[in-house]
Each structure stands twice: as C-alpha cells, then as structure tokens.
Design a protein around this motif. Structure first.
Motif, PDB file in Angstrom:
ATOM      1  N   ARG A   8       0.840  -1.214   0.000  1.00 43.88           N
ATOM      2  CA  ARG A   8       0.000   0.000   0.000  1.00 43.88           C
ATOM      3  C   ARG A   8       0.869   1.257   0.000  1.00 43.88           C
ATOM      4  N   LEU A   9       1.943   1.235   0.768  1.00 39.35           N
ATOM      5  CA  LEU A   9       2.877   2.362   0.790  1.00 39.35           C
ATOM      6  C   LEU A   9       3.484   2.569  -0.595  1.00 39.35           C
ATOM      7  N   ASP A  10       3.945   1.491  -1.194  1.00 36.57           N
ATOM      8  CA  ASP A  10       4.539   1.550  -2.537  1.00 36.57           C
ATOM      9  C   ASP A  10       3.550   2.132  -3.546  1.00 36.57           C
ATOM     10  N   ALA A  11       2.295   1.703  -3.483  1.00 29.14           N
ATOM     11  CA  ALA A  11       1.275   2.185  -4.424  1.00 29.14           C
ATOM     12  C   ALA A  11       0.960   3.662  -4.202  1.00 29.14           C
ATOM     13  N   HIS A  12       1.119   4.143  -2.984  1.00 26.46           N
ATOM     14  CA  HIS A  12       0.824   5.539  -2.655  1.00 26.46           C
ATOM     15  C   HIS A  12       1.895   6.502  -3.186  1.00 26.46           C
ATOM     16  N   LEU A  13       3.117   6.027  -3.306  1.00 25.41           N
ATOM     17  CA  LEU A  13       4.240   6.891  -3.699  1.00 25.41           C
ATOM     18  C   LEU A  13       4.352   7.000  -5.214  1.00 25.41           C
ATOM     19  N   PRO A  14       4.821   8.166  -5.713  1.00 25.44           N
ATOM     20  CA  PRO A  14       4.943   8.319  -7.170  1.00 25.44           C
ATOM     21  C   PRO A  14       5.954   7.333  -7.760  1.00 25.44           C
ATOM     22  N   ARG A  15       5.583   6.743  -8.869  1.00 22.79           N
ATOM     23  CA  ARG A  15       6.402   5.710  -9.513  1.00 22.79           C
ATOM     24  C   ARG A  15       7.720   6.246 -10.067  1.00 22.79           C
ATOM     25  N   GLN A  16       7.697   7.434 -10.629  1.00 18.93           N
ATOM     26  CA  GLN A  16       8.891   7.967 -11.284  1.00 18.93           C
ATOM     27  C   GLN A  16       9.786   8.774 -10.338  1.00 18.93           C
ATOM     28  N   ALA A  17       9.569   8.634  -9.058  1.00 22.53           N
ATOM     29  CA  ALA A  17      10.341   9.390  -8.079  1.00 22.53           C
ATOM     30  C   ALA A  17      11.775   8.878  -7.978  1.00 22.53           C
ATOM     31  N   LEU A  18      12.633   9.765  -7.543  1.00 19.50           N
ATOM     32  CA  LEU A  18      13.980   9.379  -7.142  1.00 19.50           C
ATOM     33  C   LEU A  18      13.886   8.903  -5.698  1.00 19.50           C
ATOM     34  N   LEU A  19      14.669   7.908  -5.345  1.00 20.24           N
ATOM     35  CA  LEU A  19      14.588   7.291  -4.028  1.00 20.24           C
ATOM     36  C   LEU A  19      15.943   7.372  -3.342  1.00 20.24           C
ATOM     37  N   VAL A  20      15.950   7.904  -2.126  1.00 12.95           N
ATOM     38  CA  VAL A  20      17.178   8.006  -1.338  1.00 12.95           C
ATOM     39  C   VAL A  20      16.852   7.618   0.089  1.00 12.95           C
ATOM     40  N   SER A  21      17.851   7.171   0.829  1.00  8.62           N
ATOM     41  CA  SER A  21      17.625   6.801   2.218  1.00  8.62           C
ATOM     42  C   SER A  21      18.854   7.113   3.049  1.00  8.62           C
ATOM     43  N   SER A  22      18.644   7.089   4.344  1.00 11.51           N
ATOM     44  CA  SER A  22      19.742   7.069   5.297  1.00 11.51           C
ATOM     45  C   SER A  22      20.579   5.831   5.016  1.00 11.51           C
ATOM     46  N   ASP A  23      21.822   5.853   5.468  1.00  8.88           N
ATOM     47  CA  ASP A  23      22.679   4.683   5.279  1.00  8.88           C
ATOM     48  C   ASP A  23      22.483   3.619   6.354  1.00  8.88           C
ATOM     49  N   ALA A  80      12.055   0.201  -4.239  1.00  5.04           N
ATOM     50  CA  ALA A  80      12.932   0.634  -5.329  1.00  5.04           C
ATOM     51  C   ALA A  80      12.563   0.128  -6.722  1.00  5.04           C
ATOM     52  N   ALA A  81      11.633  -0.781  -6.864  1.00  6.47           N
ATOM     53  CA  ALA A  81      11.394  -1.454  -8.142  1.00  6.47           C
ATOM     54  C   ALA A  81      11.307  -0.515  -9.338  1.00  6.47           C
ATOM     55  N   ASP A  82      10.451   0.486  -9.301  1.00  7.31           N
ATOM     56  CA  ASP A  82      10.260   1.374 -10.451  1.00  7.31           C
ATOM     57  C   ASP A  82      10.883   2.749 -10.236  1.00  7.31           C
ATOM     58  N   ARG A  83      11.663   2.890  -9.215  1.00  8.89           N
ATOM     59  CA  ARG A  83      12.215   4.202  -8.869  1.00  8.89           C
ATOM     60  C   ARG A  83      13.729   4.195  -9.026  1.00  8.89           C
ATOM     61  N   THR A  84      14.278   5.336  -9.365  1.00  7.32           N
ATOM     62  CA  THR A  84      15.722   5.474  -9.486  1.00  7.32           C
ATOM     63  C   THR A  84      16.321   5.621  -8.097  1.00  7.32           C
ATOM     64  N   ARG A  85      17.199   4.707  -7.759  1.00  8.30           N
ATOM     65  CA  ARG A  85      17.801   4.678  -6.419  1.00  8.30           C
ATOM     66  C   ARG A  85      19.053   5.539  -6.410  1.00  8.30           C
ATOM     67  N   LEU A  86      19.072   6.514  -5.508  1.00  9.04           N
ATOM     68  CA  LEU A  86      20.256   7.349  -5.293  1.00  9.04           C
ATOM     69  C   LEU A  86      21.089   6.715  -4.177  1.00  9.04           C
ATOM     70  N   PRO A  87      22.361   7.054  -4.078  1.00  5.49           N
ATOM     71  CA  PRO A  87      23.194   6.475  -3.009  1.00  5.49           C
ATOM     72  C   PRO A  87      22.660   6.813  -1.615  1.00  5.49           C
ATOM     73  N   HIS A  88      22.889   5.908  -0.675  1.00  4.17           N
ATOM     74  CA  HIS A  88      22.530   6.158   0.725  1.00  4.17           C
ATOM     75  C   HIS A  88      23.214   7.435   1.187  1.00  4.17           C
ATOM     76  N   ASP A  89      22.553   8.169   2.062  1.00  2.90           N
ATOM     77  CA  ASP A  89      23.113   9.426   2.543  1.00  2.90           C
ATOM     78  C   ASP A  89      23.239   9.401   4.068  1.00  2.90           C
ATOM     79  N   PRO A  90      24.467   9.347   4.600  1.00  5.13           N
ATOM     80  CA  PRO A  90      24.642   9.330   6.051  1.00  5.13           C
ATOM     81  C   PRO A  90      24.140  10.604   6.731  1.00  5.13           C
TER      82      PRO A  90
END
Length: 191
Positions: free
Chosen positions: A36-51, A63-73
């Motif tokens: 449900r969370l995945d379906a709520h978020l825009p598909r073409q978004a860039l994705l980043v996370s804490s490390d 991450a399936a349909d999203r461009t994954r950016l490097p982890h950011d500490p």
C-alpha cells in the motif's frame, strides 16, 4: 519549480530503548502494508535513504520502479551517543535526560548531538537534494527525528512543537518546496 518530498519513516525496529545511530534492522514482514505504501508513492520518483540498514532496507522494498540514489549518512537519526539503545529508565543522569526532552536544543546527550545540530545536518542534505534534482519527486526514507526536523522547518515550529507530532513507521509525510517556500501536503499518512 515545485519539488515534492515524500518523507517515509522506515519499518519498525521493535526496540525498547532510544535508537539513534545503532544499526538495527527493520521489520518488513507486513508485505500488504508495504505494498500500500509503494502504491501511494509516485512511480517515477527518485529514491534516497539514510545509510542505516533499517532505512536502506525499507527503501530497497520500494525501489522497483524508482531510481535509487546512493545512501546518505546525513539522513541518519539523531545521534543519541551514550544513550543509544538504552531504555529511558536505564539512563543514569535522569535530570539531563528529562532536560533533553523538556528543552530541545539546549542539552546534548553524552557523546551525541543536539537537536539544532541534527536539524542543520538534515536541512543541508535536503537542500542539496532539491538543488541537484529541482522539480523532481523525491522519496526519502529516513527516521523519526529527521522527518520532524523537516516538518519543523516547513511549518516554522519550535522543536517542542515538532516533537508533538506523531510519525509512525511506514508512514508518509509529504512536503513541497516551491520558490515561495514550504508547503505541507500531509503528515503521518499511513496508506
């Protein structure tokens, strides 16, 4: 140009103490909720996370349909220092611990960081993401404190007012950045 930021809090850790920079895993077993969370978020978004692994693993599930950016500490949780993984009742200096919550920003956890230091770190990371990806949709998987700093900034709240907001695991807080400033589209939405 509007940049939409979808702040996602990582999956639950079930830890009973304070969890800052300790690298605990997230419980990602609720696959229906994650879907449900995945379906709520825009598909073409860039994705980043804490490390930290609890945020990185949560981001990996999205991450399936999203461009994954490097982890950011710089998107790590507040550094609780010597208090990390301790239950509140196990902290020896109870007056300092209570003052940390009663007067955010004035008290530093031993070997940790203050609320304003966390906010400055996360503000700089957020500003860099917006500058590098203007007009993009950004899904940012991070931590309670990190998300509260950005809510504080967007709503011009005090730290105490920001602390009053609940941010559940696997929830979305949507903030928009435009040339006229910050706009809050949703807080603590659980799809």
């Amino acid at each position: 140009m509007k940049t939409r930021l979808f702040w996602v809090r990582h999956g639950p850790t079930h830890a009973k103490g304070l969890v800052g920079w300790a690298d605990l895993p997230a419980d990602l077993s609720d696959t229906a909720r994650i879907a449900r969370l995945d379906a709520h978020l825009p598909r073409q978004a860039l994705l980043v996370s804490s490390d930290l692994s609890r945020a990185a693993a949560t981001a990996d599930t999205l991450a399936a349909d999203r461009t994954r950016l490097p982890h950011d500490p710089a998107l790590r949780e507040l550094h609780f220092g010597d208090w990390d993984l301790k239950a509140p009742e196990d902290i020896k200096d109870q007056s300092r611990y209570q003052a940390f919550w009663d007067h955010p920003g004035e008290v530093r956890p031993p070997s940790g960081e203050t609320w304003p230091e966390l906010a400055a770190r996360v503000d700089a990371a957020t500003d860099a993401l917006i500058a590098t990806h203007p007009g993009a949709d950004l899904v940012i998987v991070a931590h309670l404190g990190v998300i509260l700093t950005q809510l504080q900034r967007a709503l011009a709240l005090t730290a105490t007012e920001a602390f009053s907001h609940s941010i559940a695991p696997l929830s979305v807080t949507e903030l928009h950045h435009t040339p006229t400033g910050w706009h809050v589209s949703g807080i603590n939405h659980v799809p």
